[in-house]
Write a protein that holds these residues in place. Structure first.
Motif, PDB file in Angstrom:
ATOM      1  N   ASP A  96     -11.062  45.184 109.736  1.00 15.24           N
ATOM      2  CA  ASP A  96     -11.103  44.870 108.292  1.00 15.24           C
ATOM      3  C   ASP A  96     -10.127  45.678 107.450  1.00 15.24           C
ATOM      4  OD1 ASP A  96     -12.837  47.083 108.877  1.00 15.24           O
ATOM      5  OD2 ASP A  96     -13.742  46.881 106.905  1.00 15.24           O
ATOM      6  N   GLU A  97      -9.808  46.901 107.871  1.00  9.19           N
ATOM      7  CA  GLU A  97      -8.845  47.673 107.080  1.00  9.19           C
ATOM      8  C   GLU A  97      -7.412  47.193 107.309  1.00  9.19           C
ATOM      9  OE1 GLU A  97     -12.410  50.197 107.648  1.00  9.19           O
ATOM     10  OE2 GLU A  97     -10.952  49.741 109.189  1.00  9.19           O
TER      11      GLU A  97
ATOM     12  N   ASP B 209     -13.026  54.457 113.962  1.00 11.77           N
ATOM     13  CA  ASP B 209     -13.615  53.158 113.648  1.00 11.77           C
ATOM     14  C   ASP B 209     -12.792  52.080 114.337  1.00 11.77           C
ATOM     15  OD1 ASP B 209     -15.523  51.538 112.046  1.00 11.77           O
ATOM     16  OD2 ASP B 209     -13.706  50.786 111.082  1.00 11.77           O
TER      17      ASP B 209
ATOM     18  N   TYR C 294     -22.387  49.027 101.164  1.00 12.27           N
ATOM     19  CA  TYR C 294     -21.022  49.340 101.606  1.00 12.27           C
ATOM     20  C   TYR C 294     -20.028  49.239 100.447  1.00 12.27           C
ATOM     21  CZ  TYR C 294     -23.061  48.040 106.187  1.00 12.27           C
ATOM     22  OH  TYR C 294     -23.855  47.918 107.292  1.00 12.27           O
TER      23      TYR C 294
ATOM     24  N   PHE D  43     -17.373  51.944  99.846  1.00 11.15           N
ATOM     25  CA  PHE D  43     -16.465  52.031 101.004  1.00 11.15           C
ATOM     26  C   PHE D  43     -15.359  50.987 100.904  1.00 11.15           C
ATOM     27  CE2 PHE D  43     -15.147  50.403 105.132  1.00 11.15           C
ATOM     28  CZ  PHE D  43     -14.956  51.527 105.915  1.00 11.15           C
ATOM     29  N   ARG D  44     -15.742  49.799 100.482  1.00 10.60           N
ATOM     30  CA  ARG D  44     -14.733  48.725 100.408  1.00 10.60           C
ATOM     31  C   ARG D  44     -13.626  49.128  99.461  1.00 10.60           C
ATOM     32  NH1 ARG D  44     -18.387  43.774 101.643  1.00 10.60           N
ATOM     33  NH2 ARG D  44     -19.111  44.516 103.666  1.00 10.60           N
TER      34      ARG D  44
ATOM     35  N   ARG E  54     -19.837  39.178 104.854  1.00 11.60           N
ATOM     36  CA  ARG E  54     -19.738  39.276 106.313  1.00 11.60           C
ATOM     37  C   ARG E  54     -21.006  38.751 106.978  1.00 11.60           C
ATOM     38  NH1 ARG E  54     -15.257  42.376 106.242  1.00 11.60           N
ATOM     39  NH2 ARG E  54     -15.209  44.411 105.218  1.00 11.60           N
TER      40      ARG E  54
ATOM     41  N   LYS F 203     -27.129  51.084 110.827  1.00 16.10           N
ATOM     42  CA  LYS F 203     -26.346  51.238 109.606  1.00 16.10           C
ATOM     43  C   LYS F 203     -26.655  50.127 108.625  1.00 16.10           C
ATOM     44  CE  LYS F 203     -21.539  51.112 108.220  1.00 16.10           C
ATOM     45  NZ  LYS F 203     -20.187  50.919 108.673  1.00 16.10           N
TER      46      LYS F 203
ATOM     47  N   CYS G  90     -12.358  48.390 114.210  1.00 16.28           N
ATOM     48  CA  CYS G  90     -12.652  47.172 113.460  1.00 16.28           C
ATOM     49  C   CYS G  90     -11.360  46.758 112.777  1.00 16.28           C
ATOM     50  CB  CYS G  90     -13.729  47.459 112.410  1.00 16.28           C
ATOM     51  SG  CYS G  90     -14.391  45.986 111.625  1.00 16.28           S
TER      52      CYS G  90
ATOM     53  N   SER H 198     -17.422  48.659 115.058  1.00 13.45           N
ATOM     54  CA  SER H 198     -18.220  48.321 113.880  1.00 13.45           C
ATOM     55  C   SER H 198     -18.075  46.874 113.447  1.00 13.45           C
ATOM     56  CB  SER H 198     -17.869  49.262 112.719  1.00 13.45           C
ATOM     57  OG  SER H 198     -16.556  49.046 112.276  1.00 13.45           O
TER      58      SER H 198
ATOM     59  N   GLN I 233     -22.468  40.316 110.407  1.00 12.05           N
ATOM     60  CA  GLN I 233     -23.396  41.429 110.203  1.00 12.05           C
ATOM     61  C   GLN I 233     -24.818  40.886 110.038  1.00 12.05           C
ATOM     62  OE1 GLN I 233     -21.697  43.674 106.938  1.00 12.05           O
ATOM     63  NE2 GLN I 233     -20.064  44.482 108.234  1.00 12.05           N
TER      64      GLN I 233
ATOM     65  N   LYS J 224     -26.052  46.665 112.628  1.00 15.95           N
ATOM     66  CA  LYS J 224     -25.295  46.846 111.389  1.00 15.95           C
ATOM     67  C   LYS J 224     -25.590  45.663 110.470  1.00 15.95           C
ATOM     68  CE  LYS J 224     -20.716  47.387 109.407  1.00 15.95           C
ATOM     69  NZ  LYS J 224     -19.295  47.678 109.646  1.00 15.95           N
TER      70      LYS J 224
ATOM     71  N   VAL K  88     -24.394  55.494 104.475  1.00 11.90           N
ATOM     72  CA  VAL K  88     -23.158  54.839 104.035  1.00 11.90           C
ATOM     73  C   VAL K  88     -22.773  55.194 102.596  1.00 11.90           C
ATOM     74  CG1 VAL K  88     -23.515  52.931 105.655  1.00 11.90           C
ATOM     75  CG2 VAL K  88     -24.307  52.707 103.275  1.00 11.90           C
ATOM     76  N   SER K  89     -21.628  54.659 102.221  1.00 15.61           N
ATOM     77  CA  SER K  89     -21.008  55.008 100.939  1.00 15.61           C
ATOM     78  C   SER K  89     -21.921  54.774  99.741  1.00 15.61           C
ATOM     79  CB  SER K  89     -19.716  54.204 100.777  1.00 15.61           C
ATOM     80  OG  SER K  89     -19.973  52.814 100.852  1.00 15.61           O
TER      81      SER K  89
ATOM     82  N   TYR L  47     -21.144  61.598 104.472  1.00 14.97           N
ATOM     83  CA  TYR L  47     -20.005  62.138 103.734  1.00 14.97           C
ATOM     84  C   TYR L  47     -20.281  63.551 103.243  1.00 14.97           C
ATOM     85  CZ  TYR L  47     -18.530  57.307 104.045  1.00 14.97           C
ATOM     86  OH  TYR L  47     -18.177  56.074 104.542  1.00 14.97           O
TER      87      TYR L  47
HETATM   88  C1  PBG Z   1     -16.114  48.272 108.927  1.00 14.19           C
HETATM   89  C2  PBG Z   1     -16.948  49.339 108.325  1.00 14.19           C
HETATM   90  C3  PBG Z   1     -17.589  49.320 107.082  1.00 14.19           C
HETATM   91  C4  PBG Z   1     -18.206  50.565 106.940  1.00 14.19           C
HETATM   92  C5  PBG Z   1     -17.917  51.304 108.077  1.00 14.19           C
HETATM   93  N1  PBG Z   1     -17.160  50.511 108.942  1.00 14.19           N
HETATM   94  C6  PBG Z   1     -17.593  48.321 105.995  1.00 14.19           C
HETATM   95  C7  PBG Z   1     -18.101  46.980 106.183  1.00 14.19           C
HETATM   96  O1  PBG Z   1     -18.685  46.616 107.206  1.00 14.19           O
HETATM   97  O2  PBG Z   1     -17.927  46.213 105.243  1.00 14.19           O
HETATM   98  C8  PBG Z   1     -19.006  51.006 105.755  1.00 14.19           C
HETATM   99  C9  PBG Z   1     -19.191  52.474 105.625  1.00 14.19           C
HETATM  100  C10 PBG Z   1     -19.723  52.896 104.309  1.00 14.19           C
HETATM  101  O3  PBG Z   1     -20.089  52.092 103.455  1.00 14.19           O
HETATM  102  O4  PBG Z   1     -19.780  54.125 104.118  1.00 14.19           O
HETATM  103  N2  PBG Z   1     -14.851  48.767 109.330  1.00 14.19           N
END
Ligand code: PBG
Length: 332
Positions: free
Chosen positions: A120-121, A116, A200, A203-204, A215, A246, A118, A164, A219, A194, A271-272, A311
């Protein structure tokens, strides 16, 4: 009645012969979270069955994924420390870059290692980019960070970088940076369409996101279908090797549009929140877990995805190894 569609559904053998879309492990990609500073895999509360991997347990799961014949893994890093510019993303010793090297070693070329790309993490404010003096996400300053991040991931050995962040111009900037550094063989997977999605949420929590707010300035608006074509066209023009839609299930119309017109392969990310919904309903006994999972992923393929990030990838691959005909015995 000359036309009797039920004729074609009458026996398991007919149903099997006349099946349009099938799942195969090679078109499934397993997203994995690797957390800095842990020695054992730790379960995620918001995603039952999914864990934070340690570097050691990552190697084990990548080995399993390769043995199961999965198409690839998508890696996410969960760092111990975060700062305004997401330094950990570009540090060669940052958790994601170390995890990429570990995964590449464990995979031994048997599956595709994706990362990934990006911020954000890695940022303390949790946005996908760096902020300007007014606190807004600064597109062009972020592109500079993405270029550096792509180089760090390429040096770690990533086969594919997964952009992403939804910044304008991100594919072109990363493609140029990779090419200029000699990484012409590293592919770019662009999260082209996206959406700013509520799905999401789990995931957060999984990446311990600190984001306050949303976002929506980068997004896409969930109401917009036509705009996906524009995003895909831009990313292809800038050199995307694969484009992604996505989330998946709530955006099958978008996925079908993109699949019908994209000149490059199309991925979809289940997604999650899609995962958590089915798991939660199954845990309550409200839904039959296995057929619901298989139907959900099959539907994403049917809508046009060439491959699916899910997943459940490993578990599905296990099911697919079993004789498929035994799952359809009814002959009434
Ligand atoms: C951003 C990213 C996100 C997801 C994947 N890459 C989160 C977001 O955009 O807030 C979400 C994946 C998921 O929900 O499974 N690095």
């Amino acid at each position: 009645m000359r036309i009797r569609p039920r004729r074609r559904r009458a026996t398991p053998a007919l149903r099997r012969l006349l099946t349009e879309v099938r799942l195969h492990p090679s078109e499934l990609v397993l997203p994995l979270f690797v957390k800095e500073g842990i020695s054992e895999p730790t379960p995620l509360r918001s995603m039952p069955g999914v864990v934070h991997h340690s570097r050691a347990s990552l190697r084990v799961v990548v080995e399993q994924a390769a043995a199961a014949g999965l198409g690839g893994v998508m890696l996410f890093g969960v760092p111990e420390h975060r700062d305004a510019t997401g330094t950990g993303a570009t540090d060669p010793d940052g958790i994601l870059n170390l995890a990429i090297a570990d995964a590449v070693e464990a995979a031994r070329g048997r599956l595709v290692v994706m990362a990934d790309l990006c911020l954000d993490e890695f940022t303390d404010h949790g946005h996908c980019g760096v902020l300007d003096s007014r606190g807004a996400v600064d597109n062009d300053a972020t592109l500079v960070r993405y270029a550096d991040m792509a180089l760090a991931q390429a040096r770690a050995g990533a086969d594919v970088v997964g952009l992403s962040g939804m910044m304008d111009g991100q594919v072109g900037v990363v493609r140029d940076a990779l090419d200029d550094a000699g990484f012409t063989g590293v592919s770019v997977l662009a999260y082209a369409a996206k959406y700013a999605s509520a799905f999401y949420g789990p995931f957060r929590e999984a990446v311990e996101s600190t984001l306050v707010g949303d976002r929506r300035t980068y997004q896409m608006n969930p109401a917009n279908r036509r705009e996906a074509a524009l995003e895909v066209a831009i990313d292809v023009e800038e050199g995307a090797d694969i484009v992604m839609v996505k989330p998946a299930m709530s955006y099958l119309d978008v996925l079908a549009d993109v699949a019908a017109t994209s000149p490059v392969p199309v991925a979809a990310y289940q997604v999650s929140g899609e995962y958590a919904m089915i798991e939660a309903a199954a845990a309550q006994g409200w839904i039959d877990r296995r057929p619901a999972i298989l139907e959900s992923v099959l539907s994403i393929r049917r809508a046009g995805a060439d491959h699916v990030l899910t997943y459940w990838a490993l578990e599905i691959a296990g099911w697919l190894r079993e004789d498929l005909t035994t799952s359809d015995r009814t002959n009434r």
